[in-house]
Design an enzyme around this catalytic site. Structure first.
Site, mmCIF file in Angstrom:
data_model
loop_
_atom_site.group_PDB
_atom_site.id
_atom_site.type_symbol
_atom_site.label_atom_id
_atom_site.label_comp_id
_atom_site.label_asym_id
_atom_site.label_seq_id
_atom_site.Cartn_x
_atom_site.Cartn_y
_atom_site.Cartn_z
ATOM 1 N N ASP A 216 18.580 12.810 65.678
ATOM 2 C CA ASP A 216 17.392 13.059 66.638
ATOM 3 C C ASP A 216 17.008 11.930 68.150
ATOM 4 O OD1 ASP A 216 16.010 15.010 68.818
ATOM 5 O OD2 ASP A 216 15.780 16.284 66.982
ATOM 6 N N HIS A 265 22.060 25.601 73.146
ATOM 7 C CA HIS A 265 21.385 26.233 74.564
ATOM 8 C C HIS A 265 21.543 25.671 75.379
ATOM 9 C CE1 HIS A 265 17.265 27.347 72.381
ATOM 10 N NE2 HIS A 265 17.400 26.115 72.675
HETATM 11 C C1 LIG Z 1 14.820 23.417 70.803
HETATM 12 S S1 LIG Z 1 14.720 21.531 70.150
HETATM 13 C C2 LIG Z 1 15.370 22.561 68.877
HETATM 14 C C3 LIG Z 1 14.652 21.674 67.489
HETATM 15 C C4 LIG Z 1 14.779 22.548 65.861
HETATM 16 N N1 LIG Z 1 16.403 22.114 65.815
HETATM 17 C C5 LIG Z 1 14.557 23.492 65.728
HETATM 18 O O1 LIG Z 1 15.699 24.783 66.165
HETATM 19 O O2 LIG Z 1 13.910 24.453 65.419
HETATM 20 C C6 LIG Z 1 16.178 20.749 70.737
HETATM 21 C C7 LIG Z 1 16.103 19.108 70.160
HETATM 22 O O3 LIG Z 1 17.352 18.557 70.345
HETATM 23 C C8 LIG Z 1 17.224 17.452 69.967
HETATM 24 N N2 LIG Z 1 17.812 16.912 71.114
HETATM 25 C C9 LIG Z 1 18.095 17.083 71.613
HETATM 26 N N3 LIG Z 1 19.341 16.313 72.467
HETATM 27 C C10 LIG Z 1 19.655 15.970 71.951
HETATM 28 C C11 LIG Z 1 20.500 14.395 71.907
HETATM 29 N N4 LIG Z 1 21.356 14.606 73.246
HETATM 30 N N5 LIG Z 1 20.970 13.644 70.449
HETATM 31 C C12 LIG Z 1 20.411 14.491 69.594
HETATM 32 N N6 LIG Z 1 19.066 14.901 69.171
HETATM 33 C C13 LIG Z 1 18.556 15.960 70.494
HETATM 34 C C14 LIG Z 1 15.505 17.103 70.674
HETATM 35 O O4 LIG Z 1 15.216 16.139 70.518
HETATM 36 C C15 LIG Z 1 15.236 18.474 69.874
HETATM 37 O O5 LIG Z 1 14.312 18.231 68.826
#
Ligand SMILES: C[S@@+](CC[C@H](N)C(=O)[O-])C[C@H]1O[C@@H](n2cnc3c(N)ncnc32)[C@H](O)[C@@H]1O
Length: 359
Positions: A216, A265
Site C-alpha cells: 500500500d 472501483h
Molecule cells: C478503499 S481502500 C480499501 C482498503 C481495504 N482493501 C479494504 O477493503 O478495507 C483503498 C486502499 O488502496 C490503497 N491505494 C490506493 N491507491 C494505491 C496505489 N496506487 N498503490 C497502492 N495502494 C493504493 C489506499 O491507500 C487504500 O488503503
C-alpha cells in the site's frame, strides 16, 4: 477456491429478479421519493451525534435531555431536538423522559464496541462538501477533489483508513471472506491496497500456515502499523508492510495469492487492465487472484448499493463500480483462467468476490 457457497453467475442473478431493480422497479411511490429526497437530514443527524459523542455519553446508562446536553457541552433545547429525532429514527429509545441506547446503537455507535461503525460515519460526514458539488462533477465528469486516496493530509489518511476498518469489522466482510476463500494451498498472500489490514488479519487467523503482506501507499501504511499494533499484535511477526504504488512499475516478488478489496472501483479502466497484468506477473503459477468489490450486473443498476456508491466514486476518484463482464475481460487479457463470481449474502453485504487462477 470459494468454499461452502453457491456460485452466482450474473445470468442467475438476473433470473432471480434481484438484478436490474433500479431500471425495472414498479413500486416507487410518494413516500419513497420523499424519503430519498430528505435522506441527508437523517444522515446528518446520525453523523453529528457520532461526532459529538452522544452515543458514548449514553453508554454508561440513560440520561435526560439536560444531562445529555451538559455531557456534550451543547445547548439543552437543541440537544433534546436531536435526541428526539434519533428516537423517532429508532436509533435511541425514550423512557420516562430519559434517552436510552437501542440494541443496535450500543453495538455499532459506541466507540468502545468491537463493531463500532463510527469510523465510517465520521468519514461520510467529512465528505459533506464533496456531495454538495455533485452537480459540478456531473457537468465536468471530473472528481471534485484530488483523487489522491487521502494521502496528503495525515488526519484525512487516518480518517479514511479507520473508516475502512470500521465498516468491514462492523459488517463482518473480513470474517465471512476468510471463512469462504480457500487459501489452504497458498503459503503467501498479498492484500494489495490492504489499507488497515482488516482482511489480512482474518486470513491469518483462519489459516495459521499463511504469511501475509500489505502492499500500500506510505501514508496508509503508517495508519496500518498503528491499527495492527492495537488489534493483532500476536500476528505482527507474520505480516510485512511494503510501500508499493501499484500504478508505478512492477509489483514486488512472487506470491501465491493476491487479494484486492475495494481497489478496482477507485481506478479507471486502463489502470485496472494494467493492474490485472501486474497481478498476473506477481503470482506464482497456480496462484489465485481474488477481487472483492461491488460487482455490477450488465444493467449497471444492481446491486443498488453499488450503483449509488458509483456517485461517491465519481466525486472522489477516477473510477466507478464495474460489471462482472468488465472484470472478466481484464482478467482474460492478463492471462488468467476464466473467473468465477460469488455474491456475499445480502443483506448485510452488497459485494461479490471474483476469483481466477494464474496457470
Ligand atoms: C478503499 S481502500 C480499501 C482498503 C481495504 N482493501 C479494504 O477493503 O478495507 C483503498 C486502499 O488502496 C490503497 N491505494 C490506493 N491507491 C494505491 C496505489 N496506487 N498503490 C497502492 N495502494 C493504493 C489506499 O491507500 C487504500 O488503503
Amino acid at each position: 477456491m470459494l468454499r461452502k457457497w453457491r456460485i452466482r453467475t450474473p445470468s442467475e442473478a438476473e433470473r432471480s429478479g434481484k438484478a436490474g431493480r433500479g431500471s425495472n422497479a414498479t413500486d416507487m411511490d410518494f413516500t419513497k421519493i420523499a424519503a430519498i429526497a430528505g435522506g441527508h437530514a437523517e444522515a446528518r443527524a446520525l453523523q453529528t451525534a457520532t461526532r459529538l459523542g452522544l452515543f458514548d455519553a449514553l453508554a454508561a446508562g440513560p440520561r435526560d435531555g439536560d444531562s445529555l446536553a451538559d455531557a456534550l457541552g451543547c445547548d439543552r433545547r437543541a440537544t433534546a431536538l436531536l435526541a428526539d429525532a434519533l428516537v423517532a429514527l429508532e436509533v435511541l429509545r425514550k423512557s420516562i423522559g430519559e434517552y436510552v441506547l437501542g440494541e443496535a446503537a450500543a453495538r455499532y455507535l459506541v466507540a468502545s464496541s468491537p463493531e463500532y461503525l463510527g469510523g465510517m460515519i465520521l468519514f461520510d460526514g467529512a465528505l459533506w462538501d464533496e456531495w454538495g458539488r455533485l452537480e459540478k462533477a456531473l457537468r465536468t465528469g471530473q472528481p471534485v477533489r484530488p483523487p489522491d486516496m487521502f494521502q496528503t493530509d495525515p488526519a484525512a489518511t487516518e480518517r479514511f483508513i479507520r473508516a475502512m476498518d470500521s465498516l468491514v469489522r462492523a459488517r463482518g466482510d473480513a470474517v465471512w471472506t476468510a471463512a469462504h476463500l480457500d487459501l489452504s494451498r497458498a503459503r503467501t498472500i498479498v492484500d494489495l491496497g490492504g489499507g488497515p489490514g482488516t482482511y489480512l488479519v482474518e486470513f491469518l487467523r483462519r489459516w495459521p500456515h499463511l504469511r501475509g503482506e500489505i502492499w500500500d501507499l506510505p501514508a496508509t501504511l503508517e495508519v496500518a502499523r498503528r491499527i495492527l499494533a492495537e488489534r493483532a499484535p500476536e500476528l505482527r511477526a507474520r505480516i510485512e508492510l511494503c510501500a508499493v504504488d501499484y500504478r508505478a512499475g512492477d509489483l514486488p516478488h512472487p506470491v501465491d495469492a493476491v487479494f484486492l478489496s475495494n481497489i478496482i472501483h477507485s481506478e479507471d479502466e486502463p489502470t485496472n487492465a494494467h493492474l490485472m497484468r501486474s497481478c498476473w506477473r506477481a503470482l506464482n503459477p497456480g496462484g489465485i487472484i481474488a477481487i472483492k468489490d461491488h460487482v455490477m450486473d450488465d444493467s449497471m443498476t444492481a446491486p443498488a448499493a453499488g450503483a449509488v456508491f458509483s456517485l461517491y466514486l465519481l466525486l472522489t476518484t477516477r473510477g466507478r463500480d464495474y460489471s462482472f463482464a468488465e472484470i472478466a475481460r481484464w482478467l482474460a487479457a492478463a492471462g488468467f483462467d476464466p473467473p468465477r463470481v460469488t455474491a456475499l449474502p445480502s443483506p448485510p453485504f452488497s459485494s461479490s468476490i471474483v476469483t481466477a487462477v494464474r496457470r
